[in-house]
Design an enzyme around this catalytic site. Structure first.
Site, PDB file in Angstrom:
ATOM      1  N   HIS A   1      50.530 -77.285  58.383  1.00 55.99           N
ATOM      2  CA  HIS A   1      50.090 -76.861  59.719  1.00 55.99           C
ATOM      3  C   HIS A   1      51.284 -76.600  60.638  1.00 55.99           C
ATOM      4  O   HIS A   1      51.412 -75.527  61.217  1.00 55.99           O
ATOM      5  CB  HIS A   1      49.181 -77.945  60.317  1.00 55.99           C
ATOM      6  CG  HIS A   1      48.759 -77.660  61.722  1.00 55.99           C
ATOM      7  ND1 HIS A   1      47.550 -77.093  62.030  1.00 55.99           N
ATOM      8  CD2 HIS A   1      49.396 -77.830  62.911  1.00 55.99           C
ATOM      9  CE1 HIS A   1      47.461 -76.934  63.338  1.00 55.99           C
ATOM     10  NE2 HIS A   1      48.566 -77.381  63.899  1.00 55.99           N
ATOM     11  N   GLU A   2      52.154 -77.590  60.748  1.00 57.89           N
ATOM     12  CA  GLU A   2      53.293 -77.440  61.668  1.00 57.89           C
ATOM     13  C   GLU A   2      54.213 -76.314  61.218  1.00 57.89           C
ATOM     14  O   GLU A   2      54.813 -75.622  62.042  1.00 57.89           O
ATOM     15  CB  GLU A   2      54.064 -78.752  61.790  1.00 57.89           C
ATOM     16  CG  GLU A   2      53.264 -79.890  62.431  1.00 57.89           C
ATOM     17  CD  GLU A   2      52.659 -79.526  63.781  1.00 57.89           C
ATOM     18  OE1 GLU A   2      53.255 -78.704  64.517  1.00 57.89           O
ATOM     19  OE2 GLU A   2      51.564 -80.042  64.100  1.00 57.89           O
TER      20      GLU A   2
END
Ligand code: ZN
Length: 682
Positions: free
Chosen positions: A471-472
């Site tokens: 995600h990041e």
């Protein structure tokens, strides 16, 4: 007073203008902020005192060029104060908050500047500007107007006071939360209490205790959300209950770190400010400058999902209760039992043991053969570690990103592990923001909070940590790939309720067959994750979605409730307000607590997601719809990656994001893929 040697006064000479961390000392920050604010005010003054009539060049572009020192020091300092704070940076952050708010007001509320921006905006059709430049004028005009640039003098005075106070209070909220989270770390004297944790986790807990000067003890640090990752595996109910109670106690214990007074004060002042700006509520003010448009649209969407989510959670709870009732010791399922029992049901139903996956998720392999591999397949980029470049902490790693032909893309910094000096959660920060106007390259950093392994042991990630890293990294790609003309549009400078979309899409590659097969390899034996386990993980992805959707929606609706109050409403009891709001939403099941309670809801009281926590599921509509597109079009291919990169990631904030999405998808997003994914379809 800034000495001539202050490293923030000029662009860095390092590759990609990487900040010269080796030369930066804590005492440089205050002077650079002071100098940066003074420089930008002088630049603004030069714009407004110009005797030439307002033009795009002498007003909008001059504004875009201003504030370089402030941006350089701000990016480094706020990353430092989040990821590696110390008493000096924490004190300085609190001291700076009202000064920076006043500085921003001195620009946003400058009547002569607003008059010039408005004059350019009024003649927009006559200026012969390209689309990006036109959009830039419009965005500045809208944001100055919403910030109160058109108010009368006495209203502006009041607005300045409110902005200053609010910035101080939100900074104090974050500081209290960090202190209370550290104080409430749970200490155990007997190793038997940690039954269920792996040997590595127990060794790490012993190490964490030693670092606090506690011998023969074990320490578990709290994480930002209500639920703690160890609750999935700790076998003792009393131990799980201790951890859950510690987590939920943050900010409500009385004493100097109690956040209840701040919650009431912050929400009251935000409502007052909204009224001053002509809005019914802070939520109305915030959403006016989001793709959602107004809080009614947000409420309609959240409200349409809540009943089915709550119903699904109750069905899941019945399964958990049945499991308990079939055992020897019977009890009512409580919030601290949910994750533990869920893992047993998951194991029984899908033959998936999440703890057994960890040996296949060595952090190094996940990074190089998962995260980087997927980006290489999709976008043709390459990653090479640059051990010659120094970051802000010895644990931070620096990678150079290049196109397949060697053309530079940017630098990617990764700060994986948790520290007492780091705030909870995971996030991406730009350190150098790309734009062609100032010829700036791009440097981004990802921060996570993965517990450090015992000395000598490899870092093995949990399933959720792998997902968080994907995600990041999606945010990082957005920052790395954007190619825009103006600083205002760099990387992830998009609407807040759009910004999670690229990062959420990147999560899809975690379980994509070619990617998973490439990285999920046992860290000791080198064997691939068994195909049966892989298949079962895939079958079980929407398992427990009732709980997950409910805890998220509870927090999102709580955030909206706090920010839909008008300035005439007096709230004096945080707990009562919270339980009323959750009951009204039908999300008041005690076994499914809100993902964040008000007093530790950093997103909404200090993290810039005020009245905006809904953004995650709002963006997920686009995410699920885009995942469907990738899947229908052959998944992990260069063609697909290049299309997504050029039409979505690459445009940064330089055009209307929903228009960009329409070009990518060929139509607007539909909500059905999200409903299917979360098990909410009729
Ligand atoms: Zn995110």
């Amino acid at each position: 007073m800034s000495e001539p040697s202050n490293p923030f006064l000029a662009p860095s000479g390092l590759p990609y203008q990487l900040p010269p961390f080796a030369d930066i000392r804590d005492e440089h920050y205050a002077g650079a902020f002071e100098r940066g604010m003074a420089e930008q005010l002088a630049e603004i003054d030069a714009i407004v005192t110009s005797t030439d009539g307002p033009t795009f060049e002498n007003t909008i572009l001059a504004l875009e060029r201003s504030g370089r020192i402030l941006e350089r020091v701000g990016n480094v300092f706020f990353n430092k104060s989040s990821a590696d704070s110390n008493p000096l940076t924490l004190a300085l952050e609190e001291e700076l908050a009202p000064l920076l708010a006043a500085h921003s007001d001195a620009i946003r509320l400058n009547p002569a500047l607003y008059a010039r921006i408005s004059a350019v905006h009024d003649r927009l059709d006559e200026l012969g500007l390209d689309d990006e430049a036109r959009y830039l004028v419009k965005r500045h005009h809208t944001q100055f107007t919403l910030a109160g640039a058109g108010l009368g003098d006495s209203d502006k005075e009041q607005l300045r006071a409110l902005n200053g106070t609010l910035s101080t209070l939100t900074t104090r909220f974050e500081k209290n939360l960090l202190a209370d989270t550290n104080d409430l770390a749970v200490v155990f004297d007997d190793m038997a209490e940690l039954d269920g944790l792996s040997a590595g986790e127990i060794a790490a807990a012993a190490q964490a205790a030693r670092e606090r000067g506690l011998e023969n003890s074990y320490l578990l640090s709290l994480v930002l959300p209500t639920g703690h990752p160890t609750l999935t595996s700790l076998t003792r109910r009393d131990v799980r209950e201790r951890i859950m109670r510690a987590s939920r106690t943050r900010g409500i214990r009385g004493g100097e770190h109690d956040n209840r007074g701040l919650v009431l004060e912050i929400t009251r002042l935000r409502a007052e400010r909204a009224e001053l700006l002509g809005f019914d509520s802070h939520a109305a003010f915030v959403t006016a400058d989001e793709t959602a448009g107004n809080p009614e649209n947000v409420a309609a969407m959240l409200g349409s999902l809540a009943p089915a989510a709550a119903r699904n959670a109750r069905a899941e709870q019945a399964d958990l209760q049945a499991l308990v009732d079939a055992g020897e010791e019977t009890y009512d399922v409580e919030s601290w039992d949910w994750a533990f029992l869920t893992e047993q049901v998951r194991a029984a139903r899908f033959a998936v043991d999440k703890a057994a996956m960890r040996p296949y998720f060595g952090a190094e392999r996940v990074l190089s053969d998962g995260i980087f591999f997927a980006a290489e397949q999709l976008y043709g980029v390459r990653f090479a570690e640059r051990t010659d470049l120094v970051a802000y902490h010895s644990e931070v790693r620096v990678f150079e990103v290049t196109e397949a032909d060697g053309t530079p893309v940017g630098l990617y910094l990764l700060d994986l592990h948790t520290r007492d000096s780091k705030r909870g959660g995971a996030w991406m920060n730009p350190l150098i923001a790309q734009n062609t106007l100032l010829d700036q390259p791009t440097v981004v950093v990802n921060n996570l909070n993965v517990p450090r392994p015992a000395p000598g042991a490899p870092t093995l990630l949990s399933f959720d940590e792998v997902r968080t890293l994907f995600h990041e990294f999606g945010h990082a790609l957005h920052g790395l790939f954007a190619r825009v003309s103006y600083p205002r549009f760099a990387g992830t400078n998009v609407y807040r309720d759009f910004v999670e979309f690229p990062s959420q899409v990147n999560e899809m590659w975690m379980l994509w067959p070619e990617v998973l097969a490439n990285y999920a390899v046992h860290h000791e034996t080198g064997e691939r994750m068994p195909q049966a386990l892989v298949d079962n993980i895939r079958r079980s992805v929407s398992f427990n979605e009732g709980f997950l959707t409910s805890e998220y929606l509870a927090a999102a609706m709580l955030d909206q409730a706090w920010h839909r109050i008008d300035s005439g409403t007096i709230v004096d009891d945080v707990a009562a307000f919270e339980s009323d709001a959750l009951a009204a939403a039908g999300l008041d099941n005690p076994a499914v607590p809100t993902r964040y309670s008000s007093t530790y809801f950093a997103h909404t009281f200090s993290g810039g997601y005020d009245a905006g926590y809904y953004s995650y599921i709002w963006s997920e509509v686009l995410d699920a719809d885009a995942v469907e597109w990738f899947t229908e079009n052959g998944g992990l291919t260069r063609d697909n990656g290049d299309r997504f990169r050029s039409l979505v990631l690459g445009v940064g904030g330089s055009k209307d994001p929903l228009e960009a999405y329409r070009e990518f998808r060929g139509r607007d997003a539909r909500i059905e893929p999200l409903l299917v994914r979360r098990g909410l379809a009729e």
